[in-house]
Design a protein around this motif. Structure first.
Motif, PDB file in Angstrom:
ATOM      1  N   SER A   1       0.834  -1.218   0.000  1.00 49.06           N
ATOM      2  CA  SER A   1       0.000   0.000   0.000  1.00 49.06           C
ATOM      3  C   SER A   1       0.864   1.262   0.000  1.00 49.06           C
ATOM      4  O   SER A   1       0.698   2.160   0.816  1.00 49.06           O
ATOM      5  N   GLU A   2       1.806   1.289  -0.929  1.00 46.06           N
ATOM      6  CA  GLU A   2       2.682   2.447  -1.097  1.00 46.06           C
ATOM      7  C   GLU A   2       2.671   2.879  -2.563  1.00 46.06           C
ATOM      8  O   GLU A   2       2.444   2.057  -3.457  1.00 46.06           O
ATOM      9  N   VAL A   3       2.937   4.149  -2.796  1.00 48.63           N
ATOM     10  CA  VAL A   3       2.952   4.679  -4.156  1.00 48.63           C
ATOM     11  C   VAL A   3       4.193   5.538  -4.360  1.00 48.63           C
ATOM     12  O   VAL A   3       4.538   6.359  -3.507  1.00 48.63           O
ATOM     13  N   LEU A   4       4.849   5.318  -5.482  1.00 49.45           N
ATOM     14  CA  LEU A   4       5.953   6.169  -5.908  1.00 49.45           C
ATOM     15  C   LEU A   4       5.384   7.240  -6.833  1.00 49.45           C
ATOM     16  O   LEU A   4       4.875   6.935  -7.914  1.00 49.45           O
ATOM     17  N   PHE A   5       5.423   8.495  -6.385  1.00 51.07           N
ATOM     18  CA  PHE A   5       4.953   9.625  -7.177  1.00 51.07           C
ATOM     19  C   PHE A   5       6.157  10.337  -7.807  1.00 51.07           C
ATOM     20  O   PHE A   5       7.174  10.544  -7.133  1.00 51.07           O
ATOM     21  N   HIS A   6       6.008  10.730  -9.066  1.00 43.53           N
ATOM     22  CA  HIS A   6       7.089  11.469  -9.725  1.00 43.53           C
ATOM     23  C   HIS A   6       6.510  12.556 -10.618  1.00 43.53           C
ATOM     24  O   HIS A   6       5.507  12.346 -11.312  1.00 43.53           O
ATOM     25  N   GLN A   7       7.139  13.716 -10.575  1.00 42.09           N
ATOM     26  CA  GLN A   7       6.847  14.792 -11.497  1.00 42.09           C
ATOM     27  C   GLN A   7       8.163  15.466 -11.845  1.00 42.09           C
ATOM     28  O   GLN A   7       9.131  15.378 -11.079  1.00 42.09           O
ATOM     29  N   PRO A   8       8.266  16.111 -13.015  1.00 39.59           N
ATOM     30  CA  PRO A   8       9.537  16.730 -13.412  1.00 39.59           C
ATOM     31  C   PRO A   8      10.028  17.733 -12.368  1.00 39.59           C
ATOM     32  O   PRO A   8       9.258  18.484 -11.784  1.00 39.59           O
ATOM     33  N   GLY A   9      11.331  17.719 -12.155  1.00 40.56           N
ATOM     34  CA  GLY A   9      11.917  18.644 -11.189  1.00 40.56           C
ATOM     35  C   GLY A   9      12.893  17.935 -10.277  1.00 40.56           C
ATOM     36  O   GLY A   9      12.855  16.711 -10.125  1.00 40.56           O
ATOM     37  N   PRO A  10      13.785  18.685  -9.636  1.00 40.76           N
ATOM     38  CA  PRO A  10      14.813  18.069  -8.787  1.00 40.76           C
ATOM     39  C   PRO A  10      14.254  17.380  -7.550  1.00 40.76           C
ATOM     40  O   PRO A  10      14.878  16.474  -7.016  1.00 40.76           O
ATOM     41  N   ARG A  11      13.111  17.806  -7.055  1.00 42.16           N
ATOM     42  CA  ARG A  11      12.530  17.200  -5.857  1.00 42.16           C
ATOM     43  C   ARG A  11      11.112  16.715  -6.120  1.00 42.16           C
ATOM     44  O   ARG A  11      10.243  16.793  -5.257  1.00 42.16           O
ATOM     45  N   GLY A  12      10.917  16.194  -7.311  1.00 42.34           N
ATOM     46  CA  GLY A  12       9.574  15.784  -7.700  1.00 42.34           C
ATOM     47  C   GLY A  12       9.298  14.317  -7.518  1.00 42.34           C
ATOM     48  O   GLY A  12       8.474  13.751  -8.240  1.00 42.34           O
ATOM     49  N   CYS A  13       9.985  13.656  -6.576  1.00 41.31           N
ATOM     50  CA  CYS A  13       9.814  12.212  -6.389  1.00 41.31           C
ATOM     51  C   CYS A  13       9.628  11.909  -4.907  1.00 41.31           C
ATOM     52  O   CYS A  13      10.355  12.422  -4.054  1.00 41.31           O
TER      53      CYS A  13
END
Length: 266
Positions: free
Chosen positions: A178-190
C-alpha cells in the motif's frame, strides 16, 4: 553483565527501528522480538515502547559507515525485505557489525550474515525483474503502473524510473505494501508515500489501442517452433503476469481489428 531481554514496540518505520537500536544500546537491553501497535499478541518479556526520534535514527544510520560499503548496504536494505522477523535478524547483524567492523559482512559462514545476505539478494533480484516487467498506462496525461512485489522494492526502483522518465508525471503503485511512488519533473519531484484504496481509473480508447498494439506485437514475434512455456516461466515467472499488458486476455475484445492478428500458440 548481560543485557536485559525485552520486547520492543515501535511504529513500523525504518527511522523507528533505528530509534529502537539507539535506545537498546543506551539502556543495555536486548530485543528478543519487535512489535508494532497493530500486533495483538501478548509477550512474556517486558514491553518497551520506543518513540521515533529523527536525531537518534540519523546517529545510528551514520554509524553504519563503520561496517564498510557491503555491510552498510546490508544494514540499509535488509529492512526492505520480506524476511520473516527481519528486525530481529537486522538487529543481530548490527551487533556483529559493531563488534567486527567491515569483517562482519564478509563472514559468509555466520548464520546471521548468510540469512541477511540471501534476503537482500532476493530483494535486489526482484527489483531488477520489475525494471523490465513493470507496465505503465497513460491515464489523463499521467503514466500509471501497478506491481505486487514480495519485498518493498519502490526505494530501489525510484532512481531507475525517475531517470528513465525524467520529464513525465508517473505513479507506481505497490499493491502489496500500500505504497505509491509519485514522480513529477523537477529536482525534488519524487516521493514514496503510503496510500489506501488506490484506484487507477478506467483506460481511454487511445490507451486501449496501444495495449492492443503491444499485445499484437508480442504475439506476432513469437516463433511457433521454439515455443517453450517452461522456459518462459523460468525467465518470466507467472507471479508477474497479472500486471503485464501482454497477458491481459480481457483486452482482446476492445478492438476486434487488432485481435484478428496471429496469436502465440496456447
Amino acid at each position: 553483565m548481560s543485557w536485559t531481554q525485552i520486547s520492543c514496540q515501535y511504529d513500523g518505520s525504518y527511522p523507528g527501528f533505528l530509534s529502537c537500536v539507539f535506545d537498546c544500546y543506551a539502556s543495555k537491553e536486548e530485543p528478543v522480538e519487535f512489535r508494532t501497535p497493530e500486533d495483538m499478541c501478548c509477550s512474556l518479556y517486558p514491553l518497551r515502547t520506543v518513540a521515533t526520534s529523527e536525531e537518534h535514527a540519523k546517529r545510528v544510520y551514520r554509524s553504519f559507515g563503520k561496517f564498510g560499503p557491503e555491510g552498510q548496504r546490508l544494514a540499509v536494505r535488509t529492512f526492505l525485505t520480506c524476511l520473516p522477523d527481519r528486525e530481529l535478524w537486522l538487529w543481530r547483524f548490527l551487533r556483529l557489525g559493531y563488534a567486527q567492523g567491515p569483517r562482519a559482512a564478509q563472514n559468509l559462514t555466520d548464520p546471521v550474515v548468510d540469512r541477511v545476505r540471501k534476503a537482500v539478494w532476493h530483494l535486489e533480484h526482484e527489483a531488477h525483474m520489475y525494471k523490465g516487467f513493470t507496465r505503465f498506462s497513460e491515464l489523463d496525461g499521467v503514466l500509471v503502473g501497478e506491481i505486487e512485489p514480495k519485498n518493498r522494492v519502490l526505494p530501489l526502483l525510484r532512481a531507475h524510473f525517475s531517470g528513465r522518465y525524467p520529464q513525465e508525471n508517473f505513479v507506481l503503485h505497490d499493491r502489496t505494501h500500500s505504497e505509491v511512488l509519485f514522480h513529477q519533473p523537477g529536482p525534488r519531484g519524487c516521493a514514496i508515500l503510503p496510500v489506501e484504496n488506490f484506484q487507477a481509473g478506467p483506460a481511454g480508447a487511445e490507451e486501449l489501442q496501444y495495449r492492443k498494439l503491444w499485445r499484437a506485437f508480442y504475439n506476432t514475434i513469437a516463433i511457433e517452433g521454439r515455443y517453450n512455456p517452461k522456459c518462459r516461466m523460468t525467465n518470466m515467472p507467472k507471479r508477474y503476469w497479472a500486471m503485464m499488458t501482454e497477458f491481459q486476455e480481457d483486452w482482446d475484445t476492445a478492438l476486434p481489428e487488432v485481435s484478428s492478428l496471429p496469436s502465440r500458440p496456447k
